[in-house]
Design a protein around this motif. Structure first.
Motif, mmCIF file in Angstrom:
data_model
loop_
_atom_site.group_PDB
_atom_site.id
_atom_site.type_symbol
_atom_site.label_atom_id
_atom_site.label_comp_id
_atom_site.label_asym_id
_atom_site.label_seq_id
_atom_site.Cartn_x
_atom_site.Cartn_y
_atom_site.Cartn_z
ATOM 1 N N UNK A 161 -7.307 56.534 40.721
ATOM 2 C CA UNK A 161 -7.658 56.822 42.115
ATOM 3 C C UNK A 161 -6.470 57.432 42.855
ATOM 4 N N UNK A 162 -5.283 56.867 42.642
ATOM 5 C CA UNK A 162 -4.074 57.410 43.271
ATOM 6 C C UNK A 162 -3.827 58.838 42.788
ATOM 7 N N UNK A 163 -3.989 59.051 41.505
ATOM 8 C CA UNK A 163 -3.783 60.380 40.945
ATOM 9 C C UNK A 163 -4.729 61.383 41.590
ATOM 10 N N UNK A 164 -5.976 60.968 41.776
ATOM 11 C CA UNK A 164 -6.957 61.853 42.417
ATOM 12 C C UNK A 164 -6.496 62.212 43.834
ATOM 13 N N UNK A 165 -6.005 61.223 44.570
ATOM 14 C CA UNK A 165 -5.512 61.463 45.929
ATOM 15 C C UNK A 165 -4.325 62.425 45.887
ATOM 16 N N UNK A 166 -3.380 62.178 44.972
ATOM 17 C CA UNK A 166 -2.200 63.042 44.874
ATOM 18 C C UNK A 166 -2.581 64.465 44.467
ATOM 19 N N UNK A 167 -3.573 64.600 43.581
ATOM 20 C CA UNK A 167 -4.018 65.932 43.180
ATOM 21 C C UNK A 167 -4.632 66.673 44.369
ATOM 22 N N UNK A 168 -5.385 65.934 45.200
ATOM 23 C CA UNK A 168 -5.972 66.559 46.388
ATOM 24 C C UNK A 168 -4.882 66.980 47.366
ATOM 25 N N UNK A 169 -3.892 66.117 47.576
ATOM 26 C CA UNK A 169 -2.782 66.451 48.479
ATOM 27 C C UNK A 169 -2.039 67.674 47.938
ATOM 28 N N UNK A 170 -1.807 67.694 46.636
ATOM 29 C CA UNK A 170 -1.117 68.827 46.025
ATOM 30 C C UNK A 170 -1.920 70.109 46.197
ATOM 31 N N UNK A 171 -3.228 70.036 46.007
ATOM 32 C CA UNK A 171 -4.080 71.218 46.191
ATOM 33 C C UNK A 171 -4.011 71.703 47.640
ATOM 34 N N UNK A 172 -4.034 70.758 48.583
ATOM 35 C CA UNK A 172 -3.933 71.118 50.010
ATOM 36 C C UNK A 172 -2.585 71.783 50.301
ATOM 37 N N UNK A 173 -1.525 71.222 49.739
ATOM 38 C CA UNK A 173 -0.191 71.799 49.955
ATOM 39 C C UNK A 173 -0.085 73.187 49.332
ATOM 40 N N UNK A 174 -0.652 73.350 48.137
ATOM 41 C CA UNK A 174 -0.626 74.670 47.497
ATOM 42 C C UNK A 174 -1.387 75.689 48.332
ATOM 43 N N UNK A 175 -2.516 75.283 48.906
ATOM 44 C CA UNK A 175 -3.280 76.180 49.764
ATOM 45 C C UNK A 175 -2.468 76.552 51.007
ATOM 46 N N UNK A 176 -1.767 75.569 51.554
ATOM 47 C CA UNK A 176 -0.935 75.833 52.732
ATOM 48 C C UNK A 176 0.202 76.788 52.387
ATOM 49 N N UNK A 177 0.823 76.578 51.229
ATOM 50 C CA UNK A 177 1.906 77.468 50.790
ATOM 51 C C UNK A 177 1.376 78.889 50.634
ATOM 52 N N UNK A 178 0.204 79.024 50.015
ATOM 53 C CA UNK A 178 -0.389 80.348 49.832
ATOM 54 C C UNK A 178 -0.643 81.008 51.184
ATOM 55 N N UNK A 179 -1.157 80.233 52.130
ATOM 56 C CA UNK A 179 -1.403 80.755 53.469
ATOM 57 C C UNK A 179 -0.096 81.194 54.126
ATOM 58 N N UNK A 180 0.929 80.361 54.019
ATOM 59 C CA UNK A 180 2.227 80.689 54.621
ATOM 60 C C UNK A 180 2.855 81.918 53.964
ATOM 61 N N UNK A 181 2.668 82.041 52.655
ATOM 62 C CA UNK A 181 3.188 83.229 51.968
ATOM 63 C C UNK A 181 2.493 84.485 52.486
ATOM 64 N N UNK A 182 1.172 84.387 52.715
ATOM 65 C CA UNK A 182 0.427 85.518 53.274
ATOM 66 C C UNK A 182 0.918 85.866 54.672
ATOM 67 N N UNK A 183 1.154 84.840 55.489
ATOM 68 C CA UNK A 183 1.677 85.066 56.838
ATOM 69 C C UNK A 183 3.059 85.704 56.776
ATOM 70 N N UNK A 184 3.868 85.263 55.825
ATOM 71 C CA UNK A 184 5.217 85.813 55.671
ATOM 72 C C UNK A 184 5.149 87.293 55.322
ATOM 73 N N UNK A 185 4.234 87.661 54.424
ATOM 74 C CA UNK A 185 4.086 89.066 54.065
ATOM 75 C C UNK A 185 3.709 89.902 55.283
ATOM 76 N N UNK A 186 2.775 89.382 56.094
ATOM 77 C CA UNK A 186 2.363 90.103 57.299
ATOM 78 C C UNK A 186 3.548 90.269 58.247
ATOM 79 N N UNK A 187 4.319 89.175 58.444
ATOM 80 C CA UNK A 187 5.481 89.239 59.336
ATOM 81 C C UNK A 187 6.558 90.169 58.783
ATOM 82 N N UNK A 188 6.756 90.150 57.470
ATOM 83 C CA UNK A 188 7.738 91.054 56.858
ATOM 84 C C UNK A 188 7.356 92.511 57.097
#
Length: 104
Positions: free
Chosen positions: A49-76
Motif C-alpha cells: 500500500x505504501x509503495x502504491x502511494x509512493x508510486x502515485x506521488x512519484x508519478x505526480x512529481x514526474x508530471x510536474x517536472x515535465x510541466x515545468x520543463x515545458x514552461x522553461x522551454x517557453x520562457x527560454x
C-alpha cells in the motif's frame, strides 16, 4: 515371557508418549510459524500500500517536472526573443546616434 512382553509394552508406551510430545511440540511450532506468516503477510500488504502511494506521488512529481520543463522551454524562447529584440534596438539606437552626430 510375560515380563519380557510387559517390558516391551512399557518401552513401546514410553516411545509412543515421546512421539506424542514431539508431535504436540511440532503443532505448537506450526502455530507459531502460521502466526509469524500472518504478521509477515500483513506487513507485506502495508508495504505494498505504501509503495502504491509512493508510486502515485512519484508519478505526480514526474508530471510536474515535465510541466515545468515545458514552461522553461517557453520562457527560454521568450528570453531569446527579447535578447534579439534588445540587440535590434541597440543597433537602431547606435544608428540614430550616428545620424544625430552627422546632423550636428
Amino acid at each position: 515371557m510375560i515380563k519380557s512382553e510387559s517390558s516391551d509394552l512399557v518401552a513401546q508406551r514410553k516411545l509412543l508418549l515421546s512421539k506424542m510430545l514431539d508431535y504436540e511440540r511440532l503443532e505448537e511450532q506450526e502455530d507459531e510459524l502460521r502466526t509469524q506468516q500472518d504478521k509477515i503477510e500483513e506487513h507485506t500488504h502495508k508495504l505494498k500500500e505504501q509503495l502504491h502511494v509512493y508510486e502515485k506521488v512519484l508519478a505526480d512529481l514526474n508530471a510536474e517536472v515535465t510541466s515545468l520543463e515545458g514552461q522553461k522551454e517557453i520562457l527560454d524562447k521568450e528570453i531569446r526573443g527579447r535578447k534579439a529584440h534588445c540587440k535590434t534596438l541597440k543597433e537602431k539606437i547606435f544608428q540614430l546616434k550616428l545620424i544625430h552626430d552627422q546632423i550636428l
